[in-house]
Design a protein around this motif. Structure first.
Motif, PDB file in Angstrom:
ATOM      1  N   PRO A 274       0.808  -1.228   0.000  1.00 57.41           N
ATOM      2  CA  PRO A 274       0.000   0.000   0.000  1.00 57.41           C
ATOM      3  C   PRO A 274       0.841   1.277   0.000  1.00 57.41           C
ATOM      4  O   PRO A 274       0.423   2.295  -0.550  1.00 57.41           O
ATOM      5  N   ARG A 275       2.041   1.238   0.617  1.00 56.31           N
ATOM      6  CA  ARG A 275       2.916   2.421   0.557  1.00 56.31           C
ATOM      7  C   ARG A 275       3.339   2.698  -0.877  1.00 56.31           C
ATOM      8  O   ARG A 275       3.430   3.858  -1.311  1.00 56.31           O
ATOM      9  N   GLN A 276       3.621   1.632  -1.637  1.00 56.38           N
ATOM     10  CA  GLN A 276       3.987   1.797  -3.043  1.00 56.38           C
ATOM     11  C   GLN A 276       2.835   2.412  -3.830  1.00 56.38           C
ATOM     12  O   GLN A 276       3.043   3.295  -4.672  1.00 56.38           O
ATOM     13  N   VAL A 277       1.610   1.937  -3.546  1.00 57.99           N
ATOM     14  CA  VAL A 277       0.433   2.459  -4.243  1.00 57.99           C
ATOM     15  C   VAL A 277       0.222   3.934  -3.910  1.00 57.99           C
ATOM     16  O   VAL A 277      -0.101   4.741  -4.781  1.00 57.99           O
ATOM     17  N   LEU A 278       0.420   4.293  -2.643  1.00 54.80           N
ATOM     18  CA  LEU A 278       0.285   5.690  -2.243  1.00 54.80           C
ATOM     19  C   LEU A 278       1.300   6.564  -2.973  1.00 54.80           C
ATOM     20  O   LEU A 278       0.973   7.653  -3.458  1.00 54.80           O
ATOM     21  N   MET A 279       2.547   6.084  -3.055  1.00 53.52           N
ATOM     22  CA  MET A 279       3.580   6.827  -3.768  1.00 53.52           C
ATOM     23  C   MET A 279       3.256   6.939  -5.249  1.00 53.52           C
ATOM     24  O   MET A 279       3.398   7.987  -5.882  1.00 53.52           O
ATOM     25  N   MET A 280       2.765   5.824  -5.804  1.00 56.30           N
ATOM     26  CA  MET A 280       2.438   5.796  -7.222  1.00 56.30           C
ATOM     27  C   MET A 280       1.319   6.765  -7.571  1.00 56.30           C
ATOM     28  O   MET A 280       1.310   7.402  -8.621  1.00 56.30           O
ATOM     29  N   SER A 281       0.339   6.890  -6.678  1.00 60.81           N
ATOM     30  CA  SER A 281      -0.800   7.766  -6.952  1.00 60.81           C
ATOM     31  C   SER A 281      -0.373   9.221  -7.072  1.00 60.81           C
ATOM     32  O   SER A 281      -1.035  10.023  -7.735  1.00 60.81           O
ATOM     33  N   GLY A 282       0.755   9.576  -6.436  1.00 67.53           N
ATOM     34  CA  GLY A 282       1.243  10.948  -6.539  1.00 67.53           C
ATOM     35  C   GLY A 282       1.670  11.329  -7.944  1.00 67.53           C
ATOM     36  O   GLY A 282       1.604  12.508  -8.336  1.00 67.53           O
ATOM     37  N   PHE A 283       2.076  10.334  -8.743  1.00 69.26           N
ATOM     38  CA  PHE A 283       2.510  10.620 -10.107  1.00 69.26           C
ATOM     39  C   PHE A 283       1.347  11.047 -10.998  1.00 69.26           C
ATOM     40  O   PHE A 283       1.551  11.669 -12.039  1.00 69.26           O
ATOM     41  N   PHE A 284       0.120  10.699 -10.606  1.00 71.46           N
ATOM     42  CA  PHE A 284      -1.047  11.097 -11.396  1.00 71.46           C
ATOM     43  C   PHE A 284      -1.204  12.616 -11.424  1.00 71.46           C
ATOM     44  O   PHE A 284      -1.823  13.162 -12.348  1.00 71.46           O
ATOM     45  N   LEU A 285      -0.685  13.291 -10.407  1.00 70.84           N
ATOM     46  CA  LEU A 285      -0.790  14.751 -10.369  1.00 70.84           C
ATOM     47  C   LEU A 285      -0.089  15.408 -11.549  1.00 70.84           C
ATOM     48  O   LEU A 285      -0.439  16.521 -11.945  1.00 70.84           O
ATOM     49  N   PHE A 286       0.898  14.717 -12.112  1.00 67.87           N
ATOM     50  CA  PHE A 286       1.656  15.291 -13.227  1.00 67.87           C
ATOM     51  C   PHE A 286       1.074  14.916 -14.581  1.00 67.87           C
ATOM     52  O   PHE A 286       1.640  15.245 -15.617  1.00 67.87           O
ATOM     53  N   TYR A 287      -0.062  14.229 -14.549  1.00 70.12           N
ATOM     54  CA  TYR A 287      -0.663  13.769 -15.796  1.00 70.12           C
ATOM     55  C   TYR A 287      -1.017  14.940 -16.713  1.00 70.12           C
ATOM     56  O   TYR A 287      -0.904  14.842 -17.937  1.00 70.12           O
ATOM     57  N   GLY A 288      -1.473  16.057 -16.117  1.00 69.57           N
ATOM     58  CA  GLY A 288      -1.869  17.199 -16.921  1.00 69.57           C
ATOM     59  C   GLY A 288      -0.739  17.823 -17.710  1.00 69.57           C
ATOM     60  O   GLY A 288      -0.969  18.471 -18.748  1.00 69.57           O
ATOM     61  N   LEU A 289       0.502  17.630 -17.239  1.00 70.67           N
ATOM     62  CA  LEU A 289       1.638  18.219 -17.948  1.00 70.67           C
ATOM     63  C   LEU A 289       1.788  17.646 -19.354  1.00 70.67           C
ATOM     64  O   LEU A 289       2.295  18.329 -20.261  1.00 70.67           O
ATOM     65  N   PHE A 290       1.357  16.406 -19.562  1.00 73.36           N
ATOM     66  CA  PHE A 290       1.468  15.801 -20.886  1.00 73.36           C
ATOM     67  C   PHE A 290       0.444  16.378 -21.854  1.00 73.36           C
ATOM     68  O   PHE A 290       0.639  16.336 -23.073  1.00 73.36           O
ATOM     69  N   PHE A 291      -0.665  16.926 -21.318  1.00 70.92           N
ATOM     70  CA  PHE A 291      -1.733  17.433 -22.171  1.00 70.92           C
ATOM     71  C   PHE A 291      -1.768  18.958 -22.222  1.00 70.92           C
ATOM     72  O   PHE A 291      -1.982  19.540 -23.282  1.00 70.92           O
ATOM     73  N   PHE A 292      -1.577  19.602 -21.070  1.00 68.12           N
ATOM     74  CA  PHE A 292      -1.701  21.054 -21.022  1.00 68.12           C
ATOM     75  C   PHE A 292      -0.545  21.770 -21.719  1.00 68.12           C
ATOM     76  O   PHE A 292      -0.666  22.936 -22.102  1.00 68.12           O
ATOM     77  N   THR A 293       0.595  21.111 -21.850  1.00 72.48           N
ATOM     78  CA  THR A 293       1.759  21.743 -22.481  1.00 72.48           C
ATOM     79  C   THR A 293       1.802  21.524 -23.990  1.00 72.48           C
ATOM     80  O   THR A 293       2.676  22.077 -24.662  1.00 72.48           O
ATOM     81  N   GLN A 294       0.884  20.709 -24.518  1.00 70.74           N
ATOM     82  CA  GLN A 294       0.859  20.428 -25.947  1.00 70.74           C
ATOM     83  C   GLN A 294      -0.246  21.246 -26.614  1.00 70.74           C
ATOM     84  O   GLN A 294      -1.425  21.105 -26.291  1.00 70.74           O
ATOM     85  N   LYS A 295       0.124  22.101 -27.556  1.00 69.22           N
ATOM     86  CA  LYS A 295      -0.864  22.946 -28.230  1.00 69.22           C
ATOM     87  C   LYS A 295      -1.843  22.127 -29.062  1.00 69.22           C
ATOM     88  O   LYS A 295      -2.963  22.566 -29.337  1.00 69.22           O
ATOM     89  N   ALA A 296      -1.420  20.934 -29.464  1.00 69.32           N
ATOM     90  CA  ALA A 296      -2.288  20.088 -30.291  1.00 69.32           C
ATOM     91  C   ALA A 296      -3.584  19.747 -29.561  1.00 69.32           C
ATOM     92  O   ALA A 296      -4.629  19.551 -30.190  1.00 69.32           O
ATOM     93  N   TYR A 297      -3.534  19.697 -28.223  1.00 62.56           N
ATOM     94  CA  TYR A 297      -4.718  19.326 -27.449  1.00 62.56           C
ATOM     95  C   TYR A 297      -5.636  20.510 -27.181  1.00 62.56           C
ATOM     96  O   TYR A 297      -6.720  20.316 -26.609  1.00 62.56           O
ATOM     97  N   ASP A 298      -5.246  21.714 -27.577  1.00 61.72           N
ATOM     98  CA  ASP A 298      -6.118  22.871 -27.395  1.00 61.72           C
ATOM     99  C   ASP A 298      -7.396  22.731 -28.212  1.00 61.72           C
ATOM    100  O   ASP A 298      -8.445  23.279 -27.855  1.00 61.72           O
TER     101      ASP A 298
END
Length: 492
Positions: A274-298
C-alpha cells in the motif's frame, strides 16, 4: 509428471472461486480476447500494404525493422503491469519425491503459452506469409520471424525477473530511462541503432542464433533464481518485524467509522504494497503536464477533460480498485465482527474522497495554464467524488483476488491482486466523464463552460444520491460475502 501438473492446474482452475464468477464477465473477457486477437490478425495481414502505401519509395521490411524496437518496449511495459506471474501451489509438492527442476520447468513453461505471446504470433505469422507472397527470400523471412519470436520470449522471461527481483527491476528501469533520455534529447538515436540491428537479423539469417541464445540465457536465469529459493522453510517462514504504534486517537471523532479508518491508515503506513500504491498515486498529479503543455490538445477539449479526471484520481484508481483485497489477509475475521458492512464501505469511500480533495488542492499550480484548465480539473474532482468513488466500490465486489501486503515480488508497483475484470470496471470510470463533457459541449455549439458545468453537476448529483448508491453497493457485497471469504482463503 507434466501431464499430472496440467491435471492439477485444471482442477485448481475449475474449483477456484475465480471460476465461479458471473458468466457475463467471462463472456466479456472472451469477446475482448477475440477482439484484440482479430485486430492483431488483420494488422499482420495489412501491415505490409499499409506501409507500402504510406512510404512508396521505401522497403516495408526496412521500415518495420526501424520501428519494431518500440513494439518491444511497449510490450515489456504492458507485460509488467498486466501479465500474471507463474503461480502454482507448490508447498504440498515440496514434501513428495518430485524433482525441483521438473516443477520449475513447468512453472516457466506456463508463461510461454500466454496471451501476450500469442498476440505477436497473430501479427507476425500473417505478416511473414505476406512477405513470402511478395517474393522475399524464404530463408531470410523465416530466420527473421524466429528472431522476433525469440525476442518475445526473452521479454517474457525478463518480465518474470523484473517482477521477482528488485535488482533486475532497477537495472532495467535505468537502462530504459537512459535510452529514452538519449533519444528525447537527440544525444544519440537509440532507435537507429536498433533499426540497424534488426535489419542485420533479416539480412544475415545466421544471426538468428543470437536472439535464441538470449531467450535461453534469460530462461536459465529464471530457473536459477527460482531453484535457489525453492525450499520449504523459505516458503512457510514468516518474517518478524517490530511494529511502531501511532497515536490515531484524533480519528475517534468519526465515530463508528474510526475503527476502519485507523486500520486503513495503519495498513498503508506499515506495509510495503500500500505504501507503493500511495507513492504511485502521486505521479497522477503530473498527468496534466502531458496534455496542457501540448498545443495540439487545445483543439481537443475532450482529451483535456480525460486528463483532468486522472489528475485527482490517482489514489482512487490505484488504491480504490483493490477494495476489498487490501483486507484479504484478515477478511474472515473482519466479517465475523459485530459491525455493519455499510460502515466498512463508508470508511473506504471517505478515504477515497479525502484523497481526491487533497489531490485537487495539490493541483492548484495548474492555474498557470489558465482558469479554464483548472475549472476542468475541479469538475473532474467533482465527478471523481460523486460518481467514480461509487463505481470503484461496486467494482470491488467483483474483485476476489487476495493481496499479500508485504510481498517482495516487485520493486515499484506490485500487480498482485490485479485481474482482468478491473479493466472492464475501469472503462466507465474513464469514458463516462468524457461523454458527460463532450455531449453538452457539442450540443451547445462547442461551449466549453457547458461541458464543465455538466461534468461538475454529475458529481454533485452523485453526492445527493450517496445513501442510495451505498445501499445498493452494500447489497452486492452482502450477496457475494461468502464467495469473497472463500476466495481470500485460497492460498497461492
Amino acid at each position: 509428471m507434466i501431464k499430472k501438473f496440467l491435471s492439477l492446474q485444471w482442477k485448481e482452475f475449475t474449483r477456484s472461486s475465480a471460476f465461479q464468477k458471473g458468466i457475463a464477465i467471462k463472456i466479456l473477457l472472451i469477446f475482448a480476447a477475440l477482439y484484440f486477437g482479430a485486430i492483431a490478425l488483420f494488422a499482420g495481414i495489412f501491415l505490409f500494404f499499409g506501409i507500402e502505401e504510406m512510404f512508396p519509395n521505401e522497403d516495408p521490411m526496412v521500415i518495420v525493422n526501424n520501428f519494431i524496437i518500440f513494439w518491444f518496449l511497449i510490450d515489456l511495459v504492458i507485460r509488467y503491469f498486466m501479465q500474471q506471474m507463474p503461480v502454482m501451489n507448490i508447498k504440498p509438492l515440496m514434501i513428495i519425491p518430485i524433482k525441483k527442476g521438473t516443477i520449475i520447468h513447468f512453472l516457466l513453461g506456463k508463461t510461454i503459452i500466454s496471451f501476450f505471446n500469442i498476440i505477436p504470433l497473430l501479427i507476425f505469422i500473417p505478416y511473414s506469409i505476406v512477405l513470402l507472397a511478395q517474393g522475399y527470400a524464404p530463408l531470410h523471412v523465416i530466420a527473421w520471424f524466429i528472431s522476433v519470436m525469440a525476442i518475445t520470449q526473452a521479454l517474457n522471461f525478463l518480465n518474470i525477473l523484473v517482477n521477482k527481483s528488485n535488482t533486475v527491476f532497477y537495472i532495467t528501469l535505468g537502462l530504459l530511462a537512459t535510452f529514452a533520455a538519449l533519444e528525447f534529447f537527440d544525444i544519440y538515436k537509440i532507435s537507429e541503432f536498433f533499426g540497424v540491428l534488426f535489419n542485420g537479423l533479416y539480412n544475415h539469417p545466421y544471426l538468428v542464433v543470437l536472439p535464441i541464445v538470449l531467450a535461453a540465457f534469460l530462461y536459465y536465469l529464471n530457473f536459477d533464481y527460482l531453484n535457489k529459493r525453492f525450499y520449504l522453510d523459505g516458503a512457510i517462514s514468516k518474517e518478524i518485524k517490530e511494529v511502531n504504534a501511532s497515536d490515531l486517537s484524533w480519528m475517534d471523532r468519526f465515530g463508528k467509522l474510526a475503527t476502519f479508518l485507523k486500520n486503513d491508515v495503519r495498513m498503508i503506513w506499515r506495509n510495503k504494497r500500500p505504501r507503493q500504491v500511495l507513492m504511485m498515486s502521486g505521479f497522477f498529479l503530473f498527468y496534466g503536464l502531458f496534455f496542457f503543455t501540448q498545443k495540439a490538445y487545445d483543439d481537443m477539449p475532450a482529451m483535456v477533460a480525460f486528463a483532468s479526471i486522472f489528475i485527482t484520481a490517482g489514489f482512487l484508481f490505484s488504491f480504490g480498485q483493490l477494495v476489498p483485497s487490501w483486507d484479504s489477509e484478515h477478511y474472515k475475521m473482519l466479517m465475523s465482527q459485530n459491525i455493519p458492512y455499510r460502515k466498512y464501505l463508508e470508511s473506504k469511500w471517505y478515504l477515497m474522497v479525502l484523497a481526491v480533495v487533497i489531490s485537487f488542492i495539490l493541483s492548484t499550480p495548474y492555474i498557470y495554464f489558465g482558469w479554464d484548465k483548472f475549472a476542468m480539473i475541479a469538475a473532474g474532482a467533482s465527478f471523481n467524488i460523486g460518481i467514480n468513488t461509487f463505481v470503484t466500490l461496486f467494482g470491488g465486489a467483483l474483485n476476489r483476488v487476495p493481496i499479500q501486503l508485504n510481498e517482495k515480488a516487485k520493486a515499484f508497483s506490485n500487480t498482485n491482486g490485479f485481474n482482468p475484470t478491473q479493466l472492464l470496471i475501469a472503462l466507465p470510470k474513464m469514458l463516462l466523464p468524457v461523454l458527460l463533457f463532450y455531449i453538452p459541449y457539442f450540443l451547445t455549439d462547442y461551449n466549453l463552460n457547458a461541458g464543465i458545468i455538466t461534468l461538475a453537476l454529475s458529481g454533485v448529483l452523485g453526492l445527493v444520491f450517496r445513501n442510495f448508491f451505498l445501499s445498493q453497493i452494500e447489497k452486492v457485497y452482502q450477496k457475494g460475502k461468502y464467495k469473497t471469504i472463500e476466495a481470500f482463503a485460497e492460498k497461492k
